[in-house]
Design an enzyme around this catalytic site. Structure first.
Site, mmCIF file in Angstrom:
data_model
loop_
_atom_site.group_PDB
_atom_site.id
_atom_site.type_symbol
_atom_site.label_atom_id
_atom_site.label_comp_id
_atom_site.label_asym_id
_atom_site.label_seq_id
_atom_site.Cartn_x
_atom_site.Cartn_y
_atom_site.Cartn_z
ATOM 1 C CG HIS A 102 -2.790 -42.902 16.029
ATOM 2 N ND1 HIS A 102 -1.643 -43.391 16.605
ATOM 3 C CD2 HIS A 102 -3.824 -43.546 16.627
ATOM 4 C CE1 HIS A 102 -1.966 -44.318 17.495
ATOM 5 N NE2 HIS A 102 -3.281 -44.417 17.535
ATOM 6 C CG ASP A 108 4.132 -32.164 16.370
ATOM 7 O OD1 ASP A 108 4.926 -31.418 15.767
ATOM 8 O OD2 ASP A 108 4.151 -32.330 17.603
ATOM 9 N NE ARG A 111 4.694 -38.026 17.135
ATOM 10 C CZ ARG A 111 4.431 -38.928 16.205
ATOM 11 N NH1 ARG A 111 4.370 -38.551 14.920
ATOM 12 N NH2 ARG A 111 4.237 -40.192 16.527
ATOM 13 N N GLY A 135 5.430 -49.066 20.426
ATOM 14 C CA GLY A 135 4.278 -48.176 20.342
ATOM 15 C C GLY A 135 4.134 -47.624 18.944
ATOM 16 C CG ASP A 157 0.324 -49.586 19.373
ATOM 17 O OD1 ASP A 157 -0.616 -49.682 20.179
ATOM 18 O OD2 ASP A 157 0.855 -48.509 19.084
ATOM 19 C CD GLU A 186 5.522 -54.360 29.390
ATOM 20 O OE1 GLU A 186 5.914 -53.296 29.892
ATOM 21 O OE2 GLU A 186 4.714 -54.400 28.427
ATOM 22 C CD GLU A 200 5.881 -39.468 20.093
ATOM 23 O OE1 GLU A 200 6.065 -39.506 21.333
ATOM 24 O OE2 GLU A 200 4.813 -39.149 19.579
ATOM 25 C CD GLU A 209 0.395 -40.568 27.413
ATOM 26 O OE1 GLU A 209 1.159 -41.150 26.617
ATOM 27 O OE2 GLU A 209 -0.593 -39.928 27.038
ATOM 28 C CG HIS A 388 1.500 -33.524 19.709
ATOM 29 N ND1 HIS A 388 2.707 -33.922 19.204
ATOM 30 C CD2 HIS A 388 1.125 -34.486 20.582
ATOM 31 C CE1 HIS A 388 3.061 -35.072 19.729
ATOM 32 N NE2 HIS A 388 2.116 -35.439 20.572
#
Length: 444
Positions: A102, A108, A111, A135, A157, A186, A200, A209, A388
């Site tokens: 993180h 970054d 970002r 996330g 998350d 979910e 993100e 991923e 990154h």
């Protein structure tokens, strides 16, 4: 070894390479394949991006009780239960519990500032609204949304970083508006209809991923018609590259080591350096042609099935005489409102400038947007400020000498691994000057 590196190693232990032999893996027709693996250095560097993101937690830290509901649905024979959480998923989530990942992402600036700017650029659509952050990690994007006036933010998350995210929320006196949910998208439950989804989700080569699937799930479960998704679109590009310095430091080094002929090491050196995709930073000077669009993603309409396999044919014309060492992949994302809702899958495309006619071979190559002010863009292109994500390079074992205006054509297929969908199988077929080659590798 850092905690990120250790996490990377644990995840790799669960996967077995499926690369084939013969002319695959980048050997030319007069070569042969040798067993081996990519350098540990590159694997561990890539591991720093292996994020366990997909959700959050709260006490505000709310832990999902979806598993109980899932069991009840299975017992009653309904088919509404989400896909079960696999060991691969758990390893992925656990890798994001490490703070270093993180820290790297937040530092970054391209970002993080792009997301902050996009949130405040769309403040009129966020203020007083309900937002889901898919996330959420440390919760930074959720807090940006609260600062932009969101009525309520659900920060989701599946990683244990959600515990720290909840503490960050409390420390900033936002517990009344930011609810941290610890669980998968979910599985967690949200009673509100959602106006905005922010996430993100991008991995290396955009789709590595498979986190976009969680955004799709959130969209289908909660987003109101006409709701906002940030980012709204994404585009994956590829282009042939030349990189003599990289080849020299990884391969030519072995030709003369302190006056000793170690050229017997060359086949192994090539495989260790180039068998797997390499995440590194290149410059625009390394790129031989205009880029080709591999995949355009509309976050309002993309489906899970669409992401299982992505294929495209390409045709490039080299702008210079140079050794052709492989292909580079990069992406950009746009933070825009839906032009039409619901939109047609094929109608929402970004505005691009056509490259010069002598380089526009197949109609899918583009370089820059006509008006960068039309939408805020986060780019990982070689000519833009580094991120990154860097770029992902698929190297050949031996370079191909190309002349100016020489055509390079072929196809690429990116598919989710059947064993672990978060890994990506890459199949490249390419031809130039009458010679044909195949390269197969796994992004893991």
């Amino acid at each position: 070894m850092t905690c990120r590196a250790l996490s990377r190693v644990r995840r790799e232990d669960m996967f077995q390479s499926t690369s084939s032999s013969g002319y695959s893996n980048g050997y030319h027709h007069d070569g042969s394949s040798v067993g081996g693996a990519h350098s540990a250095e590159n694997r561990l560097r890539r591991g720093s991006r292996s994020r366990s993101r997909n959700h959050g937690s709260g006490s505000n830290l709310r832990v999902s009780n979806r598993m109980i509901q899932q069991q009840q649905e299975e017992e009653t024979g309904t088919d509404k239960a989400p896909a079960p959480c696999t060991d691969f998923d758990m390893a992925y989530f656990n890798s994001y519990a490490h703070l270093g990942i993180h820290e790297e992402m937040i530092k970054d600036r391209a970002r993080t500032e792009s997301y902050r700017n996009a949130i405040f650029q769309h403040q009129d659509r966020i203020a007083g609204k309900v937002v889901v952050d898919v996330g959420c990690g440390t919760g930074i994007l959720s807090i940006f949304c609260a600062q932009a006036g969101a009525k309520r933010v659900y920060a989701v998350d599946a990683s244990n970083i959600a515990v720290q995210a909840n503490e960050v929320v409390k420390a900033n006196n936002l517990s009344d508006r930011v609810i941290v949910l610890h669980g998968r998208v979910e599985d967690v439950e949200i009673d509100d209809e959602v106006d905005v989804i922010v996430s993100e989700w991008m991995g290396y080569m955009l789709l590595y991923e498979s986190m976009l699937g969680s955004v799709i799930t959130a969209r289908e479960r909660w987003l109101k018609p006409g709701g906002l998704i940030l980012p709204s679109t994404a585009t994956l590009y590829m282009a042939p590259v030349t990189h003599p310095d990289r080849y020299s430091e990884s391969v030519d080094f072995w030709r003369n080591v302190y006056g000793i002929d170690m050229s017997a090491m060359l086949p192994l050196a090539k495989q260790c350096a180039f068998e797997e995709p390499s995440v590194e930073t290149i410059s625009g000077e390394n790129v031989l042609t205009w880029p080709h669009v591999v995949k355009q993603v509309d976050c309002y309409t993309v489906t899970l099935h669409e992401l299982e396999s992505v294929s495209t044919r390409f045709k490039f014309k080299s702008m210079m005489r140079a050794p052709f060492h492989g292909f580079a992949f990069w992406f950009d994302v746009e933070f825009d409102i839906p032009a039409i809702f619901p939109s047609n899958n094929n109608t929402r495309t970004a505005a691009f400038i056509e490259p010069p006619n002598n380089h526009d071979i197949d109609g899918t190559q583009r370089k820059k947007r006509a008006n960068p002010n039309e939408a805020l863009v986060l780019s990982t292109a070689p000519e833009d400020p580094p991120t990154h994500w860097q770029q992902t390079l698929i190297y050949f074992y031996d370079p191909i000498e190309v002349e100016q205006d020489q055509v390079i054509e072929g196809s690429v297929t990116l598919s989710q691994s059947k064993e672990n969908p978060r890994f990506m199988n890459i199949h490249l077929e390419y031809a130039s000057n009458g010679r044909c080659f195949v390269k197969e590798s796994v992004m893991r």
